[in-house]
Design an enzyme around this catalytic site. Structure first.
Site, mmCIF file in Angstrom:
data_model
loop_
_atom_site.group_PDB
_atom_site.id
_atom_site.type_symbol
_atom_site.label_atom_id
_atom_site.label_comp_id
_atom_site.label_asym_id
_atom_site.label_seq_id
_atom_site.Cartn_x
_atom_site.Cartn_y
_atom_site.Cartn_z
ATOM 1 N N ASP B 181 75.617 -28.835 5.842
ATOM 2 C CA ASP B 181 75.437 -27.406 6.123
ATOM 3 C C ASP B 181 76.703 -26.635 5.795
ATOM 4 O O ASP B 181 76.657 -25.570 5.178
ATOM 5 C CB ASP B 181 75.136 -27.195 7.615
ATOM 6 C CG ASP B 181 73.642 -27.249 7.923
ATOM 7 O OD1 ASP B 181 72.844 -26.947 7.028
ATOM 8 O OD2 ASP B 181 73.300 -27.587 9.060
ATOM 9 N N ILE B 182 77.829 -27.143 6.261
ATOM 10 C CA ILE B 182 79.052 -26.363 6.089
ATOM 11 C C ILE B 182 79.524 -26.423 4.651
ATOM 12 O O ILE B 182 80.011 -25.435 4.099
ATOM 13 C CB ILE B 182 80.122 -26.791 7.106
ATOM 14 C CG1 ILE B 182 79.557 -26.477 8.498
ATOM 15 C CG2 ILE B 182 81.435 -26.055 6.863
ATOM 16 C CD1 ILE B 182 80.506 -26.500 9.624
#
Lengths: 398, 465
Positions: B181-182
């Site tokens: 996600d990051i």
């Protein structure tokens, strides 16, 4: 013809290894003109490998080949007065200079930010270092595992009953490089307004520490310290479970009711009221796990993955690198590009992760051989005669 | 660093409309909002996932719990909150009017959702020809897998990273709760910045189709090249390294305390033996040469563990760093928040919430991994649900008070989620989290540890504690 989002930018990359070089690669792959400045003995990534068949060769380091695509390569010993002067001449003509020397070293060589700013006020100097330009750890020696450790990343990786485990392939450095590219582009955007460059201080440890940041909030709001291992005792919250031919990551996400999950796994016993709520599933996680392991034993991982995903479950199939390379979806999207490298031959490199205006983004060109573009840059760009090149070579400047 | 000239924020004047939830787009727009972009976060009153993920201050969700969650505060700081029901024509109309005065539209819904709202790229270009549109999903907007859902943990698996990560001889291990996600969030931010630069230069917008999967495979590029050249790649090897030895994670004094050590050269090996007080190892045939150490890694790791086990993890790190040997303590959240280095660099920023946001007061947040000699980001505000409905609709779009009231009445905008009581969180107590193993330990006095109390005394906020 791909869109070159940044093909007007001229970047000098005098960093080595992974983080700094990646930040410059990300710009080069979208069209920036990047000149990689290596010391005469070469970037240390050329000596570290890995190499094809484990046979060391300075032009065959896969780390170097991957993180330096799209760059022109020159050699320069900036630790000589003449080398430092040549660096200044290059900096005069550049938009961005990326460096990763120890904090203070650039100043000591007479080419710190104040000196560069005087030569070229539009220059953006990006320093990419393990802990940033100041602070008690600024001179700490690092390797990827120690960066993963000090930033909180390692503690959260692995099983609760075992030591924390590192994530493969220098991910800390990769995170640092991506954040450095963002910081560089932020400074570029600022320059549109002010016409001035600035000095950017990127910390690789902080890049890693900013993910995943949720554990920081858990402490700051509750005082609890999150740990590794399954976040929930319920295996359908993201555990990897074995299939006939590999592993599948199971989640019940996607908005489907639990009953549908029971049907999908042909496991009517999952309809037991004990499993009906999240709390119940957490409480009886071991039983659910046993049922799923039993049902998955005879099924293929891709069959489970595709069938489940089509029914709007959110699953993951654990793929090997060779399966990634063969993935029909990736190939349909043009996620790889063939790149011909003089020493390594033609290989498929992953692209940047996005498409632009419906086309694969950017263009990947091979990493340079050591000093490959000395003549083009020093003679063609800076206007020195060829004799100067020979002289510098003899005196160890290039 | 010195300040060269007046402070400026690089993205002042850039307006971004973001239809976002969860992490990979919100964390991207935080990066841009921190540095001055005006991010208008379009929220749905029917789906307030991020706002109900907690944690709530001391586990006490209040009346308006959707404004109190720590994850919401972290992921959505510096963004304006506009609630819009995009399934209603008035909602779509307002969003199109916003598009006409925006620079970027970003969204991370499943492929197909924006088409249903009539907000696909072609529709947006009708309204604003040079708009930059970012669509970011697990698998992209095209291709056979485009409708597949994704979480960071499922994408970890698909990219190949999990296959390469894990204990010696053990199964694949998921990288980290939110790595993909990051990483995708960062790639989103990077490409938006490059697209803004491109537009400044050419006047042209661009359509960006981001895939979390493809961003992820770029993280294992070296293994992909190695497979193609050698037909192989490194096996799962725990904390060992392909050529460094010793290289690992060793237990220290205390419960679940660890230190990492990586030795690169013969010289560093000699210094390690000195620091351990074991010069005899230099003569020991099992360890005297690199080849011997490589062959006897397990015995060597056991010897090092015997030494580290009695020491504090910081002591080992500092003693080895004095000798220039790469070593670092394995930090958890509390270590990070109280560490002098991160503190001195201001990596955790304090922000005091207004009294309207019940029970939060002053808290600390992770900020940015980069600092600029002239530009300084900060947490300027954290929006309550629908806080900017009126300012955005009235001031930016010129809606009349009557028109806004009508939208409120029709439920197109609002400040409370639909069916809020059904969403009311029941957080599990810290003791239970520790018992179940999702948390290592609980510090009931964490406010004192973080010096949050003293910060609050001067503020307007009356803490619940």
């Amino acid at each position: 013809m791909s869109i070159g989002l940044v093909n007007d930018l001229v970047v000098l990359d005098m960093s080595q290894g992974v983080a700094g070089p990646l930040s410059a690669k990300l710009l080069a792959d979208q069209g920036a003109q990047v000149i990689k400045i290596e010391p005469p003995e070469g970037d240390y990534a050329r000596r570290r490998g890995p190499f094809p068949h484990n046979i060391p060769h300075p032009e065959k380091s896969l780390t170097f080949a991957y993180f330096n695509t799209g760059k022109k390569g020159i050699t320069l010993n900036i630790r000589t007065p003449q080398g430092a002067n040549l660096l200044k001449e290059l900096a005069r003509r550049a938009d961005i200079l990326i460096e990763d020397l120890r904090p203070g070293e650039l100043d000591a060589l007479g080419v710190g930010y104040p000196a560069l700013e005087e030569i070229n006020p539009r220059l953006i100097l990006v320093s990419v270092t393990p802990f940033g330009q100041y602070g008690p750890y600024k001179d700490f020696a690092v390797e990827d595992i120690t960066l993963q450790a000090i930033s909180g990343f390692l503690y959260l990786s692995g099983d609760a009953d075992k030591p924390p485990v590192q994530v493969a392939l220098e991910q800390a450095q990769i995170m640092g490089g991506r954040c450095a590219a963002i910081a560089t582009m932020l400074a570029v955007m600022e320059r549109w307004e002010t016409g001035r460059g600035q000095h950017v201080d990127v910390s690789i440890a902080e890049a890693v520490a900013s993910q995943p940041p949720m554990h920081i909030v858990q402490y700051a709001y509750l005082g609890v310290v999150a740990t590794r291992g399954p976040r929930s005792p319920n295996p359908t919250d993201g555990d990897y479970l074995p299939c006939k031919d590999g592993y599948i990551c199971i989640t019940t996400g996607g908005g489907n009711p639990w009953e549908k999950f029971a049907d999908f796994f042909q496991a009517p016993e999952l309809r037991d009221p004990r499993f009906a709520t999240r709390e119940g599933r957490a409480q009886h996680g071991a039983e659910i796990q046993a049922i799923l392991v039993d049902r998955l034993r005879e099924r293929g991982k891709y069959e489970v993955f595709h069938t489940g995903m089509r029914e709007r479950f959110v699953l993951g199939v654990v793929q090997t690198p060779e399966e990634v390379l063969a993935c029909p979806h990736l190939n349909e999207r043009g996620a790889f590009q063939e790149v011909a490298h003089p020493a390594l031959g033609t290989l498929r490199y992953p692209r940047s992760g996005f498409r632009l205006d419906g086309q694969p983004a950017g263009e990947i060109r091979p990493a340079p051989l050591l000093g490959q573009h000395n003549e083009e840059v020093y003679c063609g760009w800076l206007g020195y005669p060829r004799e100067a090149l020979a002289r510098w070579k003899a005196t160890g400047i290039i | 660093m010195e300040n060269h000239g007046a402070p400026t924020l690089p993205l002042q004047g850039v307006r971004i409309l973001s239809v976002e939830d969860y992490l990979q787009l919100p964390w991207c727009t935080v990066i841009l909002a921190d540095m001055g972009a005006e991010v208008i976060r379009v929220e749905s009153l029917a789906r307030v996932e991020t706002r109900t993920m907690g944690p709530y201050p001391d586990n006490r969700p209040g009346q308006r719990f959707w404004d109190q969650g720590g994850i919401h505060h972290l992921w959505n700081r510096n963004k304006r909150s506009l609630t819009l029901d995009l399934t209603k024509p008035q909602g779509v109309d307002a969003s199109k009017r916003l598009v006409a005065i925006s620079d970027v539209v970003a969204e991370n819904n499943r492929a197909g959702v924006m088409e249903r709202f009539g907000l696909d790229y072609e529709a947006l270009r009708q309204v604003k020809p040079d708009i930059i549109m970012l669509r970011t999903t697990g698998y992209g907007q095209t291709g056979a897998w485009r409708r597949y859902g994704a979480f960071a943990r499922t994408v970890d698996a698909v990219t190949g990273l999990s296959h390469l990560t894990g204990y010696k001889g053990g199964p694949p291990v998921r990288a980290n709760p939110s790595y993909m996600d990051i990483t995708a969030a960062w790639n989103n931010a990077l490409v938006i910045l490059m697209a803004l630069h491109y537009r400044r230069r050419t006047g042209k917008g661009v359509f960006i189709d981001m895939s979390m999967y493809e961003t992820g495979i770029s993280c294992i590029g070296v293994a992909l090249l190695e497979y193609q050249t050698s037909g192989t790649y490194p096996p799962r090897m725990g904390n060992a390294h392909r050529w460094m030895v010793p290289h690992g994670c060793y237990p220290c004094a205390g419960q679940d305390e660890w230190v990492t050590i990586a030795v690169r050269t013969e010289e560093e090996w000699k210094r390690l033996c000195q620091v351990m007080g074991r010069p005899d190892l230099l003569e020991d045939p099992r360890f005297a040469t690199y080849e011997a150490r490589w062959a006897n890694q397990d015995a060597l790791d056991a010897l090092i563990a015997r030494w580290t086990r009695t020491l504090d993890k910081r002591t080992v790190m500092l003693r080895l760093q004095e000798q220039g040997i790469p070593s670092a303590s394995v930090f958890h959240a509390k270590d990070l928040l109280t560490d002098p280095h991160f503190r001195q660099r201001g990596f955790f920023e304090r922000y005091t919430h207004p009294p309207e946001v019940e029970g939060v007061g002053t808290r600390v947040y992770t900020v940015r991994p980069y600092q600029f000699s002239r530009s300084r980001g900060s947490i300027r505000f954290i929006a309550r649900l629908g806080e900017h409905n009126r300012p955005v609709l009235a001031d930016l779009l010129g809606y009349s008070p009557e028109a806004i009231a009508e939208m409120e009445l029709a439920g197109v905008i609002g400040t409370e989620p639909v069916d809020a009581e059904r969403l009311r969180p029941r957080p599990s107590p810290p003791e239970a989290q520790v018992r179940l193993g999702s948390s290592a330990f609980w510090d009931p006095d964490y406010r004192k540890v973080l010096a949050l109390e003293e910060q609050q005394e001067g503020g307007a906020h009356d803490a619940q504690a």
